[in-house]
Design an enzyme around this catalytic site. Structure first.
Site, mmCIF file in Angstrom:
data_model
loop_
_atom_site.group_PDB
_atom_site.id
_atom_site.type_symbol
_atom_site.label_atom_id
_atom_site.label_comp_id
_atom_site.label_asym_id
_atom_site.label_seq_id
_atom_site.Cartn_x
_atom_site.Cartn_y
_atom_site.Cartn_z
ATOM 1 N N ALA A 159 6.931 -3.362 -24.308
ATOM 2 C CA ALA A 159 7.421 -4.423 -23.459
ATOM 3 C C ALA A 159 8.453 -3.867 -22.518
ATOM 4 O O ALA A 159 9.505 -3.476 -22.940
ATOM 5 C CB ALA A 159 8.066 -5.508 -24.283
ATOM 6 N N ALA A 160 8.148 -3.731 -21.333
ATOM 7 C CA ALA A 160 9.112 -3.216 -20.390
ATOM 8 C C ALA A 160 8.790 -3.951 -19.134
ATOM 9 O O ALA A 160 7.675 -4.070 -18.840
ATOM 10 C CB ALA A 160 8.840 -1.763 -20.123
ATOM 11 N N THR A 170 3.841 -1.585 -24.830
ATOM 12 C CA THR A 170 5.244 -1.924 -24.654
ATOM 13 C C THR A 170 5.364 -3.267 -23.961
ATOM 14 O O THR A 170 4.435 -3.750 -23.323
ATOM 15 C CB THR A 170 5.946 -0.896 -23.751
ATOM 16 O OG1 THR A 170 5.352 -0.937 -22.459
ATOM 17 C CG2 THR A 170 5.832 0.498 -24.326
ATOM 18 N N ASP A 171 6.536 -3.856 -24.036
ATOM 19 C CA ASP A 171 6.845 -5.008 -23.209
ATOM 20 C C ASP A 171 7.210 -4.438 -21.840
ATOM 21 O O ASP A 171 7.225 -3.233 -21.636
ATOM 22 C CB ASP A 171 8.015 -5.795 -23.822
ATOM 23 C CG ASP A 171 8.094 -7.214 -23.266
ATOM 24 O OD1 ASP A 171 7.488 -7.479 -22.217
ATOM 25 O OD2 ASP A 171 8.764 -8.042 -23.885
ATOM 26 N N ALA A 172 7.584 -5.296 -20.910
ATOM 27 C CA ALA A 172 7.824 -4.859 -19.544
ATOM 28 C C ALA A 172 8.902 -3.791 -19.480
ATOM 29 O O ALA A 172 10.009 -3.967 -19.967
ATOM 30 C CB ALA A 172 8.223 -6.057 -18.699
#
Length: 322
Positions: A159-160, A170-172
């Site tokens: 998340a990334a 990943t996230d954003a």
């Protein structure tokens, strides 16, 4: 069912859900209405049901945000957040929810910019405080806790503003909770090297691609780790049948599904059952047009299009053949 039906009708095949964070701290700015609540057992039960239903309808589910939001008062969009539970408590709450999703066959998991110091130290006893990383950059959490302890074998994305077993992503990655941990030049390849299979969002595609390529040339990402990540991505696509070609969209059929009367009815029923009376002042209720000619409606969100607008939403993505 409604989310999967409507998403599938318009061509999406990956639901960035269920959110199995636990709303333990009512001051947390993120979890709130995005979660199934503060009861770990309810979160576990409903998260599993979501995974089973959307994947039965042909979409990939993504259990998130590992290792679990809702404990502190931070916003991982702005700063790295922390899940401060001890290992046993975590395993009986968040761990149970992730285990249920994994047992239900969740194809993907999304890792957040969230630290879990207790598990990081258990899996790496000699680690220094300054080396404890958020999940998106933590070998201990992605490989040790998610893969080994919980047995997840799908895709991990980070998340990334982002990446999502089958893979982990990943996230954003444009979120400050990620970018504060280390320079982006180093963080981009390190996320993959430490266990993520897919990078969700790029800040600048050409620049991030360059960072990733340089990480491979420098040996940060080994050929074995790269092959593993690509294999998980391809396996996820195969699990969705994309190797046989993407189905053609039927626009007329989609019109009968998206926003149909049944789904609207379900939404209204959910909204009615979700109303909670926190405190009642004698004589105030019921609120009717006859009793109150004017009512001030105050929203915490700016007007549509305003600065800083961040509205809760269901997220969907599409995995492509190429």
């Amino acid at each position: 069912h409604a989310c999967a039906a409507e998403a599938s009708a318009v061509g999406a095949n990956w639901a960035f859900a269920p959110i199995i964070d636990i709303d333990t701290n009512y001051r947390n700015p993120i979890t709130n209405t995005r979660t199934f609540g503060s009861d770990p057992e309810r979160v576990r039960r409903m998260g599993r049901a979501y995974v089973e239903e959307v994947q039965k309808m042909g979409l990939a589910a993504s259990i998130k945000h590992f290792p679990g939001d809702g404990q502190d008062e931070r916003d991982q969009h702005l700063v790295t957040s922390i899940n401060s539970m001890d290992c046993d408590t975590w395993m009986n709450t968040y761990g149970a929810a992730y285990k249920a999703g994994i047992e239900a066959g969740a194809l993907t998991a999304m890792v957040g910019h969230i630290m879990q110091p207790a598990w990081t130290r258990r899996l790496n006893p000699g680690i220094k405080d300054e080396d404890i990383m958020p999940g998106t950059l933590s070998r201990e959490l992605m490989q040790g806790l998610l893969r080994v302890e919980l047995g997840f074998n799908g895709l991990i994305c980070i998340a990334a503003a982002s990446a999502k077993q089958l893979d982990t992503c990943t996230d954003a990655t444009t979120m400050a909770g990620y970018t504060l941990a280390m320079s982006r030049r180093r963080a981009v390849p390190e996320s993959i090297a430490r266990g993520a299979d897919m990078f969700l969002f790029a800040r600048n595609l050409e620049e991030d691609y360059g960072f990733m390529l340089q990480g491979i040339k420098d040996g940060i990402i080994t050929p074995e780790r790269l092959d593993e990540a690509v294999t998980r991505i391809l396996a996820t696509k195969a699990a969705l049948g994309l190797h046989r070609g993407a189905p053609e969209l039927d626009v007329e059929k989609a019109k009968t599904i998206v926003g149909c009367a049944k789904h609207q009815q379900w939404a209204e029923e959910c909204a009615d059952k979700a109303i909670t009376l926190v405190k009642e002042q004698p004589g105030v209720l019921p609120i009717t047009p006859e009793r109150y000619k004017k009512i001030l409606f105050y929203t915490i969100e700016p007007a549509a299009g305003g600065e800083g607008r961040h509205t809760p939403f269901f997220e969907f993505a599409q995995l492509y053949l190429g």
